[in-house]
Write an enzyme that holds these catalytic residues in place. Structure first.
Site, PDB file in Angstrom:
ATOM      1  N   CYS A  80       0.836  -1.205   0.000  1.00 32.58           N
ATOM      2  CA  CYS A  80       0.000   0.000   0.000  1.00 32.58           C
ATOM      3  C   CYS A  80       0.867   1.250   0.000  1.00 32.58           C
ATOM      4  O   CYS A  80       1.477   1.587   1.029  1.00 32.58           O
ATOM      5  CB  CYS A  80      -0.932  -0.028   1.205  1.00 32.58           C
ATOM      6  SG  CYS A  80      -1.869   1.490   1.455  1.00 32.58           S
ATOM      7  N   CYS A  83      -0.117   3.958   2.499  1.00 31.01           N
ATOM      8  CA  CYS A  83       0.268   3.545   3.858  1.00 31.01           C
ATOM      9  C   CYS A  83       1.706   3.946   4.157  1.00 31.01           C
ATOM     10  O   CYS A  83       2.035   4.349   5.285  1.00 31.01           O
ATOM     11  CB  CYS A  83       0.110   2.033   4.019  1.00 31.01           C
ATOM     12  SG  CYS A  83      -1.578   1.426   3.842  1.00 31.01           S
TER      13      CYS A  83
END
Length: 325
Positions: A80, A83
């Site tokens: 991600c 993230c």
């Protein structure tokens, strides 16, 4: 492993006051035990403020720890990209806030069950757990200013409603030596507040209402008593109602103010927060004079139950203003 006592779908937790009292009691017990063992002056290392959590450790590392300090959960994954931008900001802020919260990082790929239990649809997603109660903070990319504002609100609510003032941090402390910071002494109204909680547990909602009013008569700004009073009054109002009949009346009589108010109370107790707010705002738009004022006042009372900082309350306040003006 199933997280306990958590508001996973936006349900209003009408046991929040009890949770606050239990959190305070656990913190006081931990401090007393630390003092007996000669560890009352201990503190945590900055390394203890950011932890990796998995399903096996969730009970201890998040639920139990949240009775001492707010736990912010960062759901992330290695693949991600957002993230990778958000996580370092949260880690830096955890250290900067110096023990006001602990950051728990959960890899969703390795902990699918936790991801499902929290209803995570996409990452990054950030939640908080305070005194065993879970609440969503934000999902997706967020700017640092927004994150700081959210964290400020979180630590304020944790302190005012649950008496959680965070952990003491010592840069030279050994990692893993977790003890919470000294908190304020027991307040002068704790006995009355505990009596109110006991009355709620016993179903004596009238007694709980009176106990909270006794606190507020001397201390009008007591946030715990305000929240407890709003909840106790709501439970007292719905006690003895026939839900099926109330909802039938509300559906058949959209112009009946009392029917709509009673249905909104049931909506809120059942966790249908937006439905309760929307029902009363629609009724405000259809009414005038004393009827409109009665609906407005009840809506403000329901705002107190949910909490002024809740985004659903913020949105409903805006909608109410549009309906009134």
């Amino acid at each position: 492993m199933q997280p306990r006592n958590m508001s996973m779908s936006g349900v209003v937790d009408l046991a929040a006051v009890k949770a606050a009292q239990e959190a305070k009691a656990k913190a006081e017990q931990a401090r007393a035990e630390a003092a007996r063992e000669g560890g009352g002056g201990g503190a945590v290392s900055p390394a203890d403020l950011v932890i990796d959590v998995d399903e096996a450790g969730f009970e201890t590392d998040v639920l139990q720890r949240s009775t001492e300090v707010p736990v912010v959960i960062d759901f992330w994954a290695e693949w991600c990209e957002p993230c990778k931008q958000l996580s370092p900001v949260l880690e830096r802020l955890a250290v900067e806030y110096n023990g006001r919260f602990v950051l728990a990082k959960i890899d969703v790929d390795a902990n699918q069950m936790l991801m499902q239990q929290f209803g995570i649809q996409g990452i990054p997603a950030v939640f908080a757990v305070v005194a065993g109660q879970a609440l969503p903070l934000f999902q997706g990319a967020a700017g640092e200013a927004q994150i700081r504002q959210t964290l400020d609100q979180l630590v304020q609510v944790a302190e005012q409603r649950f008496g959680l003032t965070g952990l003491a941090v010592d840069p030279e402390a050994d990692p893993g030596a977790v003890q919470e910071a000294p908190t304020v002494p027991v307040g002068p109204y704790d006995a009355l507040l505990e009596a109110a909680v006991q009355a709620l547990d016993a179903g004596d909602f009238g007694g709980a209402v009176q106990a909270y009013k006794n606190v507020l008569s001397d201390d009008p700004g007591n946030m715990e008593a305000k929240l407890g009073l709003a909840q106790a009054e709501l439970l007292q109002r719905v006690q003895g109602l026939d839900p099926a009949q109330v909802r039938k009346d509300a559906a058949e009589k959209p112009g009946d103010v009392e029917a709509q108010i009673a249905a909104a109370d049931l909506d809120l107790v059942g966790g249908h927060v937006e439905d309760a707010f929307g029902r009363l705002i629609d009724t405000v738009q259809r009414t005038a004079g004393d009827n409109r004022e009665s609906v407005r006042v009840r809506l403000l009372e329901l705002f107190e139950v949910v909490g002024a900082d809740d985004p659903r309350v913020v949105a409903a306040r805006r909608a109410l203003a549009r309906a009134l003006f």
